[in-house]
Motif scaffolding. Sequence first.
Motif, PDB file in Angstrom:
ATOM      1  N   ALA A 161     -61.451  -1.668  25.312  1.00  0.00           N
ATOM      2  CA  ALA A 161     -62.363  -2.799  24.384  1.00  0.00           C
ATOM      3  C   ALA A 161     -61.771  -4.031  25.240  1.00  0.00           C
ATOM      4  CB  ALA A 161     -61.962  -2.406  23.166  1.00  0.00           C
ATOM      5  N   LYS A 162     -63.121  -5.146  24.925  1.00  0.00           N
ATOM      6  CA  LYS A 162     -63.187  -6.233  25.532  1.00  0.00           C
ATOM      7  C   LYS A 162     -62.866  -6.490  26.566  1.00  0.00           C
ATOM      8  CE  LYS A 162     -61.906  -7.866  20.834  1.00  0.00           C
ATOM      9  NZ  LYS A 162     -60.633  -8.073  20.023  1.00  0.00           N
TER      10      LYS A 162
ATOM     11  N   ARG B 193     -69.757  -7.372  25.932  1.00  0.00           N
ATOM     12  CA  ARG B 193     -68.546  -7.162  24.927  1.00  0.00           C
ATOM     13  C   ARG B 193     -68.386  -7.101  23.862  1.00  0.00           C
ATOM     14  NH1 ARG B 193     -65.528 -12.370  26.747  1.00  0.00           N
ATOM     15  NH2 ARG B 193     -65.501 -12.813  25.018  1.00  0.00           N
ATOM     16  N   THR B 194     -69.551  -7.298  23.263  1.00  0.00           N
ATOM     17  CA  THR B 194     -69.830  -6.738  21.975  1.00  0.00           C
ATOM     18  C   THR B 194     -70.950  -5.225  21.778  1.00  0.00           C
ATOM     19  OG1 THR B 194     -71.886  -8.246  21.878  1.00  0.00           O
ATOM     20  CG2 THR B 194     -69.543  -9.252  21.008  1.00  0.00           C
ATOM     21  N   ARG B 195     -70.882  -5.311  22.752  1.00  0.00           N
ATOM     22  CA  ARG B 195     -71.916  -3.730  23.211  1.00  0.00           C
ATOM     23  C   ARG B 195     -71.252  -2.803  23.589  1.00  0.00           C
ATOM     24  NH1 ARG B 195     -77.692  -4.584  23.469  1.00  0.00           N
ATOM     25  NH2 ARG B 195     -77.513  -2.584  23.354  1.00  0.00           N
ATOM     26  N   LEU B 196     -69.896  -3.225  24.589  1.00  0.00           N
ATOM     27  CA  LEU B 196     -69.330  -2.105  24.974  1.00  0.00           C
ATOM     28  C   LEU B 196     -68.107  -1.319  23.881  1.00  0.00           C
ATOM     29  CD1 LEU B 196     -67.863  -3.445  28.201  1.00  0.00           C
ATOM     30  CD2 LEU B 196     -69.781  -2.012  28.100  1.00  0.00           C
ATOM     31  N   GLY B 197     -68.062  -1.875  23.085  1.00  0.00           N
ATOM     32  CA  GLY B 197     -67.097  -1.073  21.809  1.00  0.00           C
ATOM     33  C   GLY B 197     -66.595  -0.753  22.785  1.00  0.00           C
TER      34      GLY B 197
ATOM     35  N   GLU C 127     -59.261   6.989  20.132  1.00  0.00           N
ATOM     36  CA  GLU C 127     -58.982   8.406  19.992  1.00  0.00           C
ATOM     37  C   GLU C 127     -59.923   8.938  21.328  1.00  0.00           C
ATOM     38  OE1 GLU C 127     -57.090   6.254  17.298  1.00  0.00           O
ATOM     39  OE2 GLU C 127     -58.992   6.824  16.954  1.00  0.00           O
ATOM     40  N   ILE C 128     -60.924   8.540  20.751  1.00  0.00           N
ATOM     41  CA  ILE C 128     -61.973   9.524  22.384  1.00  0.00           C
ATOM     42  C   ILE C 128     -62.105   8.735  23.427  1.00  0.00           C
ATOM     43  CG2 ILE C 128     -64.959   9.476  22.569  1.00  0.00           C
ATOM     44  CD1 ILE C 128     -65.124  10.077  19.218  1.00  0.00           C
ATOM     45  N   ALA C 129     -61.939   7.365  23.385  1.00  0.00           N
ATOM     46  CA  ALA C 129     -61.279   7.323  24.699  1.00  0.00           C
ATOM     47  C   ALA C 129     -59.966   7.606  25.208  1.00  0.00           C
ATOM     48  CB  ALA C 129     -61.451   5.305  24.234  1.00  0.00           C
TER      49      ALA C 129
END
Length: 252
Positions: free
Chosen positions: A34-35, A9-13, A78-80
Motif C-alpha cells: 500500500a502507499k 495513494r489514497t485511491r489505490l488501497g 490478505e487478498i493482496a
Amino acid sequence: MKTFEHQTRTRLGYFVYLLVDPRTGAIFYVGKGAKNRPFDHFRATKGEGSKAEMIRRIRADKLEPEVHVLRHGLSSSEIAEDVEAAVIDAIGLENLTNSCRGKGVEKGRATVTELNQRFCSRPVSINTIKEPLMKIWINQTYSPTMNAQELYDATRQYWCNVGKDKRTPDADGALMYPTVVALVGNVVVMAYRVQAWFSAGSTLSTRKWSGDPNRWEFVGNALPDHRLVGKRLVDDNGNSIRGNAQGYGYLN
C-alpha cells in the motif's frame, strides 16, 4: 524515481505491483503493499540479493526499473497476498528475483500429478520408516515449473544450524543422515543421497548466494526411485506430517 501522488495513494488501497526491466520489458519482481511500498526497493544497498543486483544493473545502463500496478483497490492485505502468490506462481519463482512464492502456497500452482499425490497417494507412517532421513521442506522455494537442477538446488541450499555431527562423516566415512527427502507439504517430491556438505555458496548452483557463509549446502545424487518419492508422510493416526514453510528436521 517518481512516486505516487498523495491522491493516487489514497485511491489505490491495497495493491499488487510488478518491477519491470525497461531494457527488455521483463517482470523481475512481484510484490504487494500500500502507499509507496514499491519504491522502497529502490533504496537497495549492496548485499541485498538478486533483486537489488538487478536494480543495480539497470541503473548501470542509466535507466530506472518501471513500477506497474497489476491490481489495486483490493480490500485487504490478505487478498493482496493471494493475488501476489498467484502471479508469482503464474510467472514461475525461478524467473523472478523474489525469494519465495508468498503466502498460501499450499493452495498454489500444482500439476495434476502433484495434486493427485497430495490428495490420493499412498500414505506412509513415519513410525514405519527405519532409514535415517533428513527431511527438508521447500514449500516457499518450490515451483511446479522448476527443472530437476532447480529442484535439487532449492533442496540442498542454504541451511543454517546444520550441526557438525550431521555434516561430518564418521571414522568409516559414513554420514549420520545420508539421505535427504524434499517435502512440499507432506508429499515427498524427491530424494537425494548426500555426498558431502559445504559452506553456503561454495558449489556451482542455479541460485545466487550473497549471504551468511555460515549456512550450509550439500552435494549429492537424485534418487527418483526411492520408495518414498511421491508418498505422503503421516503419523500413526493418518494425520499429515508438516513442517514450517521452509525448514528441516531429522527422522531416526
